[in-house]
Design a protein around this motif. Structure first.
Motif, PDB file in Angstrom:
ATOM      1  N   ARG A  22       0.830  -1.208   0.000  1.00  0.00           N
ATOM      2  CA  ARG A  22       0.000   0.000   0.000  1.00  0.00           C
ATOM      3  C   ARG A  22       0.864   1.259   0.000  1.00  0.00           C
ATOM      4  NH1 ARG A  22      -2.896  -3.394  -1.279  1.00  0.00           N
ATOM      5  NH2 ARG A  22      -4.919  -3.989  -0.387  1.00  0.00           N
ATOM      6  N   LEU A  23       1.984   1.239   0.726  1.00  0.00           N
ATOM      7  CA  LEU A  23       2.879   2.401   0.749  1.00  0.00           C
ATOM      8  C   LEU A  23       3.542   2.599  -0.611  1.00  0.00           C
ATOM      9  CD1 LEU A  23       4.549   1.883   4.251  1.00  0.00           C
ATOM     10  CD2 LEU A  23       2.775   3.535   3.644  1.00  0.00           C
ATOM     11  N   ARG A  24       3.902   1.506  -1.252  1.00  0.00           N
ATOM     12  CA  ARG A  24       4.530   1.599  -2.569  1.00  0.00           C
ATOM     13  C   ARG A  24       3.568   2.219  -3.582  1.00  0.00           C
ATOM     14  NH1 ARG A  24       5.119  -3.382  -3.432  1.00  0.00           N
ATOM     15  NH2 ARG A  24       7.140  -3.673  -2.423  1.00  0.00           N
ATOM     16  N   SER A  25       2.271   1.886  -3.452  1.00  0.00           N
ATOM     17  CA  SER A  25       1.286   2.452  -4.375  1.00  0.00           C
ATOM     18  C   SER A  25       1.132   3.960  -4.191  1.00  0.00           C
ATOM     19  CB  SER A  25      -0.069   1.762  -4.180  1.00  0.00           C
ATOM     20  OG  SER A  25      -0.606   2.058  -2.904  1.00  0.00           O
ATOM     21  N   GLN A  26       1.571   4.488  -3.033  1.00  0.00           N
ATOM     22  CA  GLN A  26       1.523   5.925  -2.774  1.00  0.00           C
ATOM     23  C   GLN A  26       2.849   6.620  -3.122  1.00  0.00           C
ATOM     24  OE1 GLN A  26      -1.290   7.514  -1.732  1.00  0.00           O
ATOM     25  NE2 GLN A  26      -2.289   5.508  -1.954  1.00  0.00           N
ATOM     26  N   LYS A  27       3.716   5.914  -3.870  1.00  0.00           N
ATOM     27  CA  LYS A  27       5.014   6.459  -4.308  1.00  0.00           C
ATOM     28  C   LYS A  27       5.927   6.779  -3.122  1.00  0.00           C
ATOM     29  CE  LYS A  27       3.250   6.474  -8.467  1.00  0.00           C
ATOM     30  NZ  LYS A  27       3.613   5.421  -9.446  1.00  0.00           N
ATOM     31  N   ILE A  28       5.877   5.949  -2.113  1.00  0.00           N
ATOM     32  CA  ILE A  28       6.710   6.133  -0.928  1.00  0.00           C
ATOM     33  C   ILE A  28       7.845   5.113  -0.967  1.00  0.00           C
ATOM     34  CG2 ILE A  28       6.751   6.034   1.601  1.00  0.00           C
ATOM     35  CD1 ILE A  28       3.810   6.860   1.569  1.00  0.00           C
ATOM     36  N   ASN A  29       9.055   5.563  -0.639  1.00  0.00           N
ATOM     37  CA  ASN A  29      10.229   4.700  -0.650  1.00  0.00           C
ATOM     38  C   ASN A  29      10.142   3.712   0.511  1.00  0.00           C
ATOM     39  OD1 ASN A  29      12.698   3.496  -0.940  1.00  0.00           O
ATOM     40  ND2 ASN A  29      13.893   5.283  -0.282  1.00  0.00           N
ATOM     41  N   ILE A  30       9.847   2.467   0.193  1.00  0.00           N
ATOM     42  CA  ILE A  30       9.626   1.481   1.253  1.00  0.00           C
ATOM     43  C   ILE A  30      10.930   0.962   1.848  1.00  0.00           C
ATOM     44  CG2 ILE A  30       7.427   0.763   0.257  1.00  0.00           C
ATOM     45  CD1 ILE A  30       8.843  -1.710  -0.839  1.00  0.00           C
ATOM     46  N   LYS A  31      12.088   1.320   1.252  1.00  0.00           N
ATOM     47  CA  LYS A  31      13.365   0.864   1.800  1.00  0.00           C
ATOM     48  C   LYS A  31      13.669   1.518   3.145  1.00  0.00           C
ATOM     49  CE  LYS A  31      15.437  -0.171  -2.705  1.00  0.00           C
ATOM     50  NZ  LYS A  31      16.565   0.119  -3.633  1.00  0.00           N
ATOM     51  N   ARG A  32      12.977   2.582   3.450  1.00  0.00           N
ATOM     52  CA  ARG A  32      13.211   3.290   4.708  1.00  0.00           C
ATOM     53  C   ARG A  32      12.457   2.657   5.878  1.00  0.00           C
ATOM     54  NH1 ARG A  32      12.308   9.605   3.750  1.00  0.00           N
ATOM     55  NH2 ARG A  32      13.015   9.546   5.924  1.00  0.00           N
ATOM     56  N   PHE A  33      11.596   1.674   5.589  1.00  0.00           N
ATOM     57  CA  PHE A  33      10.732   1.131   6.631  1.00  0.00           C
ATOM     58  C   PHE A  33      11.307  -0.157   7.204  1.00  0.00           C
ATOM     59  CE2 PHE A  33       8.077   3.913   4.222  1.00  0.00           C
ATOM     60  CZ  PHE A  33       7.199   4.455   5.147  1.00  0.00           C
ATOM     61  N   VAL A  34      11.258  -0.237   8.505  1.00  0.00           N
ATOM     62  CA  VAL A  34      11.690  -1.450   9.203  1.00  0.00           C
ATOM     63  C   VAL A  34      10.601  -1.846  10.194  1.00  0.00           C
ATOM     64  CG1 VAL A  34      14.162  -1.019   8.960  1.00  0.00           C
ATOM     65  CG2 VAL A  34      12.933  -0.092  10.938  1.00  0.00           C
ATOM     66  N   PHE A  35      10.525  -3.134  10.475  1.00  0.00           N
ATOM     67  CA  PHE A  35       9.540  -3.675  11.408  1.00  0.00           C
ATOM     68  C   PHE A  35      10.293  -4.360  12.549  1.00  0.00           C
ATOM     69  CE2 PHE A  35       7.399  -3.079   7.473  1.00  0.00           C
ATOM     70  CZ  PHE A  35       6.056  -2.861   7.754  1.00  0.00           C
ATOM     71  N   PRO A  36      10.643  -3.600  13.578  1.00  0.00           N
ATOM     72  CA  PRO A  36      11.459  -4.168  14.663  1.00  0.00           C
ATOM     73  C   PRO A  36      10.766  -5.306  15.407  1.00  0.00           C
ATOM     74  CG  PRO A  36      11.422  -1.771  14.745  1.00  0.00           C
ATOM     75  CD  PRO A  36      10.363  -2.181  13.788  1.00  0.00           C
ATOM     76  N   GLY A  37       9.461  -5.262  15.494  1.00  0.00           N
ATOM     77  CA  GLY A  37       8.739  -6.287  16.251  1.00  0.00           C
ATOM     78  C   GLY A  37       8.086  -7.308  15.338  1.00  0.00           C
ATOM     79  N   SER A  38       6.799  -7.506  15.542  1.00  0.00           N
ATOM     80  CA  SER A  38       6.047  -8.474  14.750  1.00  0.00           C
ATOM     81  C   SER A  38       5.843  -7.956  13.328  1.00  0.00           C
ATOM     82  CB  SER A  38       4.688  -8.743  15.414  1.00  0.00           C
ATOM     83  OG  SER A  38       3.896  -9.575  14.607  1.00  0.00           O
ATOM     84  N   GLU A  39       5.722  -8.881  12.387  1.00  0.00           N
ATOM     85  CA  GLU A  39       5.494  -8.508  10.998  1.00  0.00           C
ATOM     86  C   GLU A  39       4.043  -8.738  10.574  1.00  0.00           C
ATOM     87  OE1 GLU A  39       8.256 -10.315   8.381  1.00  0.00           O
ATOM     88  OE2 GLU A  39       9.958  -9.141   9.121  1.00  0.00           O
ATOM     89  N   SER A  40       3.171  -8.973  11.523  1.00  0.00           N
ATOM     90  CA  SER A  40       1.742  -9.120  11.228  1.00  0.00           C
ATOM     91  C   SER A  40       0.938  -8.709  12.454  1.00  0.00           C
ATOM     92  CB  SER A  40       1.396 -10.556  10.826  1.00  0.00           C
ATOM     93  OG  SER A  40       1.608 -11.439  11.908  1.00  0.00           O
ATOM     94  N   SER A  41      -0.324  -8.378  12.213  1.00  0.00           N
ATOM     95  CA  SER A  41      -1.196  -7.946  13.300  1.00  0.00           C
ATOM     96  C   SER A  41      -2.629  -8.354  12.974  1.00  0.00           C
ATOM     97  CB  SER A  41      -1.111  -6.429  13.489  1.00  0.00           C
ATOM     98  OG  SER A  41      -2.002  -5.988  14.496  1.00  0.00           O
ATOM     99  N   SER A  42      -3.406  -8.670  13.996  1.00  0.00           N
ATOM    100  CA  SER A  42      -4.811  -9.045  13.822  1.00  0.00           C
ATOM    101  C   SER A  42      -5.692  -7.845  14.158  1.00  0.00           C
ATOM    102  CB  SER A  42      -5.162 -10.225  14.732  1.00  0.00           C
ATOM    103  OG  SER A  42      -6.544 -10.521  14.662  1.00  0.00           O
ATOM    104  N   ILE A  43      -6.586  -7.491  13.233  1.00  0.00           N
ATOM    105  CA  ILE A  43      -7.499  -6.376  13.488  1.00  0.00           C
ATOM    106  C   ILE A  43      -8.926  -6.900  13.536  1.00  0.00           C
ATOM    107  CG2 ILE A  43      -5.960  -4.718  12.380  1.00  0.00           C
ATOM    108  CD1 ILE A  43      -7.866  -4.689  10.010  1.00  0.00           C
ATOM    109  N   GLN A  44      -9.740  -6.256  14.344  1.00  0.00           N
ATOM    110  CA  GLN A  44     -11.136  -6.653  14.513  1.00  0.00           C
ATOM    111  C   GLN A  44     -12.023  -5.427  14.420  1.00  0.00           C
ATOM    112  OE1 GLN A  44     -11.999  -8.614  18.198  1.00  0.00           O
ATOM    113  NE2 GLN A  44     -14.037  -9.262  17.578  1.00  0.00           N
ATOM    114  N   ARG A  45     -13.150  -5.580  13.739  1.00  0.00           N
ATOM    115  CA  ARG A  45     -14.095  -4.477  13.598  1.00  0.00           C
ATOM    116  C   ARG A  45     -14.916  -4.356  14.877  1.00  0.00           C
ATOM    117  NH1 ARG A  45     -16.988  -2.529   9.091  1.00  0.00           N
ATOM    118  NH2 ARG A  45     -18.187  -0.706   9.728  1.00  0.00           N
TER     119      ARG A  45
END
Length: 329
Positions: free
Chosen positions: A94-117
């Motif tokens: 999604r960030l790449r589709s907004q023309k954002i340089n994704i090489k600057r992003f790091v995920f120090p913790g978990s690489e996934s998350s559960s969301i609930q409505r």
């Protein structure tokens, strides 16, 4: 010529110190450019779409970029009460589709998350009870026993002011029997969900049945009738609850003992019989003519029958008015 053996060691030491300082400075520059994305184990969403800032904690030195990516829509929220897993790859896409340089992003913790409505839970039991109450209140004067054909599942609705409307679905030819009811839920005045509840209505009424066999063309008397309480949801709708609709009528067919008498199995007796003498009347607002006649067929009030004018011997069709009068239209 003098040699300084220690000078080489000193030069090496100075080089290492300066290099270490340079490396350290370069590493700090990289850290300043990094955007750290911390994904929690789970999060709750209130709207139809979820943004990165709603499901993750963002850290970095670039304030403008942090503001931009926090408002980036990652996807549509799951249905109320449902869960969805958001992964690192989805976020970067999604960030790449907004023309954002994704090489600057790091995920120090978990690489996934559960969301609930976020949702309001309406239990199926509560829905069933509301529908049964609606049926009873809508038929207060009826001897009615409604029952559910299936249990309704729990419903999850978006948060807000809940209201509902119950309506009967479909057209039915019988009293009682199978009925489907729709419960339309609205949140803040906007319809969001329709739940169907299937029921069966057992309806009891006092109806008239034949005490003994009633033969075809027999004039029905009060002694021929018996009033009983009967489950009418399985009877044709033409059952009779008023004896005045039967007494004095003629049966169109044989009615068996204990059979519920229907309105379409009886008819009014004929006012005029074949061979009866009567008056043939022709009438307008300014003129009235009459002549003696004789009926050539039996007829009930309002029926057209052939009659013969005794003076002219002409056969005409006239409408039965009374036992002795027919009118030419």
């Amino acid at each position: 010529m003098k040699y300084f053996p220690c000078s080489y060691g000193l030069l090496v030491l100075l080089f290492l110190v300066s290099s270490g300082t340079a490396f350290s400075t370069g590493s700090n520059l990289v850290d300043e450019q990094q955007i750290k994305v911390f994904l929690p184990q789970s999060s709750v969403i209130n709207s139809d779409e979820y943004r990165l800032g709603e499901i993750a904690q963002l850290e970095g030195e670039d304030v403008l970029l942090l503001e931009k990516i926090s408002q980036t829509v990652i996807g549509r929220s799951p249905l109320p009460g449902r869960k969805l897993t958001v992964t690192r790859s989805l976020i970067l896409s999604r960030l790449r589709s907004q023309k954002i340089n994704i090489k600057r992003f790091v995920f120090p913790g978990s690489e996934s998350s559960s969301i609930q409505r976020a949702a309001l839970k309406i239990t199926g039991k509560d829905i069933d009870q509301v529908v049964l109450k609606h049926i009873r209140e809508s038929n207060k004067n009826e001897d009615l026993k409604p029952r559910l054909l299936a249990k309704t599942r729990d419903v999850f609705l978006p948060r807000g002011q809940v209201s509902y409307v119950i309506t009967s679905k479909g057209k039915y030819k019988k009293d009682g029997g199978y009925r489907n009811y729709e419960v339309e839920f609205s949140i803040d005045g906007e319809a969001v969900r329709i739940v169907t509840v299937r029921t069966y209505l057992k309806l009891y009424k006092e109806v008239f049945i034949a005490r003994d066999t009633i033969r075809r063309n027999q004039i029905i008397e009060e002694s021929d009738l018996l009033k009983v309480r009967k489950n009418v949801d399985r009877l044709p709708r033409e059952y009779v609850t008023d004896k005045d609709q039967l007494i004095g009528k003629i049966s169109k067919r044989t009615i068996n003992p204990s059979e519920a008498i229907r309105g379409n199995t009886v008819s009014a007796p004929p006012l005029v019989k074949s061979g009866d003498r009567l008056q043939i009347v022709f009438e307008t607002p300014f003129l009235r003519l009459s002549a003696p006649g004789i009926s050539m067929a039996k007829g009930r009030k309002g029926e057209r029958i052939p009659v013969k004018n005794l003076d002219s011997k002409i056969v005409v069709f006239a409408t039965v008015q009374t036992r002795n009068v027919v009118q030419v239209n």
